[in-house]
Design a protein around this motif. Sequence first.
Motif, short mmCIF file in Angstrom:
data_model
loop_
_atom_site.label_atom_id
_atom_site.label_comp_id
_atom_site.label_asym_id
_atom_site.label_seq_id
_atom_site.Cartn_x
_atom_site.Cartn_y
_atom_site.Cartn_z
N PHE A 67 0.83 -1.20 0.00
CA PHE A 67 0.00 0.00 0.00
C PHE A 67 0.87 1.26 0.00
CE2 PHE A 67 -2.98 2.99 2.21
CZ PHE A 67 -3.90 3.07 1.18
N ARG A 68 1.93 1.23 0.78
CA ARG A 68 2.87 2.36 0.78
C ARG A 68 3.44 2.58 -0.61
NH1 ARG A 68 5.64 4.02 5.64
NH2 ARG A 68 7.52 4.16 4.37
N GLU A 69 3.77 1.50 -1.29
CA GLU A 69 4.31 1.61 -2.64
C GLU A 69 3.26 2.15 -3.61
OE1 GLU A 69 6.84 1.39 -5.92
OE2 GLU A 69 7.23 1.43 -3.76
N ALA A 70 2.01 1.70 -3.45
CA ALA A 70 0.94 2.16 -4.33
C ALA A 70 0.73 3.67 -4.21
CB ALA A 70 -0.36 1.43 -4.01
N LEU A 71 0.88 4.21 -3.02
CA LEU A 71 0.78 5.66 -2.84
C LEU A 71 2.03 6.36 -3.35
CD1 LEU A 71 -0.84 5.92 0.73
CD2 LEU A 71 -1.97 6.09 -1.49
N ALA A 72 3.19 5.78 -3.07
CA ALA A 72 4.45 6.42 -3.44
C ALA A 72 4.55 6.66 -4.95
CB ALA A 72 5.63 5.58 -2.96
N ALA A 114 -11.50 3.17 -7.14
CA ALA A 114 -10.38 2.68 -6.33
C ALA A 114 -9.06 3.31 -6.75
CB ALA A 114 -10.30 1.15 -6.42
N GLU A 115 -8.82 3.35 -8.05
CA GLU A 115 -7.59 3.95 -8.54
C GLU A 115 -7.57 5.44 -8.28
OE1 GLU A 115 -3.80 3.50 -10.27
OE2 GLU A 115 -5.30 2.01 -9.71
N ASP A 116 -8.72 6.07 -8.48
CA ASP A 116 -8.81 7.51 -8.20
C ASP A 116 -8.53 7.80 -6.73
OD1 ASP A 116 -9.50 8.38 -10.80
OD2 ASP A 116 -11.54 7.67 -10.50
N ALA A 117 -9.05 6.97 -5.84
CA ALA A 117 -8.84 7.20 -4.41
C ALA A 117 -7.35 7.19 -4.08
CB ALA A 117 -9.57 6.13 -3.59
N ARG A 118 -6.61 6.23 -4.60
CA ARG A 118 -5.18 6.16 -4.34
C ARG A 118 -4.46 7.39 -4.89
NH1 ARG A 118 -6.18 0.44 -4.98
NH2 ARG A 118 -6.05 0.58 -7.26
N SER A 119 -4.81 7.78 -6.10
CA SER A 119 -4.15 8.93 -6.71
C SER A 119 -4.48 10.24 -5.98
CB SER A 119 -4.56 9.05 -8.19
OG SER A 119 -4.11 7.95 -8.92
N ILE A 120 -5.73 10.39 -5.60
CA ILE A 120 -6.14 11.62 -4.91
C ILE A 120 -5.44 11.74 -3.56
CG2 ILE A 120 -8.09 12.78 -3.81
CD1 ILE A 120 -9.86 11.48 -6.03
N ALA A 122 -2.75 10.26 -2.51
CA ALA A 122 -1.30 10.39 -2.68
C ALA A 122 -0.89 11.80 -3.07
CB ALA A 122 -0.82 9.39 -3.74
N ARG A 123 -1.70 12.47 -3.88
CA ARG A 123 -1.29 13.76 -4.44
C ARG A 123 -1.68 14.98 -3.61
NH1 ARG A 123 -2.80 11.95 -10.64
NH2 ARG A 123 -0.74 11.06 -11.14
N PHE A 124 -2.59 14.81 -2.67
CA PHE A 124 -3.00 15.97 -1.87
C PHE A 124 -1.81 16.66 -1.20
CE2 PHE A 124 -7.44 17.26 -0.63
CZ PHE A 124 -8.02 16.90 -1.83
N PRO A 125 -0.96 15.93 -0.46
CA PRO A 125 0.17 16.62 0.17
C PRO A 125 1.12 17.24 -0.86
CG PRO A 125 -0.15 14.44 1.12
CD PRO A 125 -1.00 14.50 -0.11
N THR A 126 1.29 16.61 -2.00
CA THR A 126 2.17 17.15 -3.03
C THR A 126 1.63 18.47 -3.56
OG1 THR A 126 2.55 14.84 -3.66
CG2 THR A 126 3.47 16.52 -5.09
N PRO A 145 10.61 8.76 -2.66
CA PRO A 145 9.97 7.44 -2.58
C PRO A 145 10.35 6.65 -1.35
CG PRO A 145 11.70 7.46 -4.25
CD PRO A 145 11.49 8.88 -3.83
N GLY A 146 11.40 7.06 -0.64
CA GLY A 146 11.81 6.35 0.56
C GLY A 146 11.12 6.83 1.82
N LEU A 147 10.31 7.87 1.71
CA LEU A 147 9.62 8.43 2.87
C LEU A 147 8.15 8.07 2.84
CD1 LEU A 147 11.17 12.02 3.04
CD2 LEU A 147 11.75 10.04 4.46
N GLY A 148 7.55 7.96 4.03
CA GLY A 148 6.13 7.70 4.14
C GLY A 148 5.31 8.93 3.83
N HIS A 149 4.01 8.80 3.97
CA HIS A 149 3.08 9.84 3.55
C HIS A 149 3.28 11.14 4.33
CE1 HIS A 149 -0.51 10.73 1.19
NE2 HIS A 149 -1.01 11.37 2.23
N ALA A 150 3.24 11.07 5.65
CA ALA A 150 3.39 12.28 6.47
C ALA A 150 4.79 12.86 6.34
CB ALA A 150 3.08 11.96 7.93
#
Length: 375
Positions: A67-72, A114-120, A122-126, A145-150
């Motif tokens: 899941f981390r990779e899918a967001l990254a 489902a795909e949209d949810a992951r992309s949305i 993932a990209r909000f903080p960016t 890519p080596g860091l988590g979401h937060a």
Amino acid sequence: MGETASVAGLEGVVAAETRLSEVNGRSGEFTIAGFPVEELAPRATFEETVYLLWHARLPDAEELAGFREALAVRRGLPEGIVRLLRSAAVAGVPAMDALRAAVGALGVEETDGAEDARSIVARFPTIVAAYRRLLDGEEPVDPDPGLGHAANYLYMLWGERPQEGAVRALETYMNTVVDHGMNASTFAARVIVSTGSDMVSAVAGAVGALKGPLHGGAPGPALEVVFEVGSAGRAEEVLRSKLERGERLMGFGHRIYKVRDPRADVLAGAAEVLYGSGGDRGIYELALEVERTALRLLEEYKPGRNLKTNVEFYTALLLHGLGLPAGLFTPTFATARVAGWTAHCMEQRKLGRLIRPQSVYVGERGKKWVPLEKR
């Protein structure tokens, strides 16, 4: 059709059944997908919390890594959105308006969302971090890519790898505010997706709802009161003067909670740890004095109202301790709440029912048409 009673603000009206979160305002309890907020928020990574909302259980180690990779791999922004943000920064557009525009420009990838949810998510903080840097005349920082979401959010804001304590504080905050029952922005998202519209449109609508000061705009003013007080010896004078003028003390009282907001306790603990390891200890101590004085004066001026500390007060203190300016408080809230919005969209889509409440007509009847020349 018989007469239908109206309920102002839909107060007490049940609009949906949900497994995502439960708010018990009378007992001061808040549950996120089965977990008391105080049990989950200080311990989980944000990715674990998002997975929990979307899948109704915590991930195992392999699932979490995937899941981390899918967001990254989805955190980077399309060049078109970067150009949009550059134009908005030149015009000095407020951050929430820029976020709403950028979200609306995201492509719709999958009809099931489902795909949209992951992309949305993932990209909000960016988006928020890139826009903050562009406003400051700096170039956006690509996600690591080596860091988590937060951690990535803080890294993309400042261009430096954040300390572990800062990451934990931000994750605790994001977990705490990730969802909160049928609030205005969540309801807006569910209404939009119930029409059969896509998740990007639903989330863009939720951002618009969150922008309103009665929903997502209170953390900044809560901190402004602390700065206005300036020193502990002035707390009573300043706060009493505000109450005498009939002003509301921002950061105290909540429409739902009739006792202390349990999220405030979680964030108070996180703030204590954060300020204990660095930062402006003076502002932390001042905030505690402002809180103590405010609670005492509110009981004096508004006895029986149970106006206790709410989540906005410690949100402001915590995010300030992380170095975020007040203008980023609500956009940062959105980077967390978007996980809840998308979870509600998935839930509403499974229900497959259009949300279509009625209204009660209170206007005139029986009017006769008057030609233009006789009006």
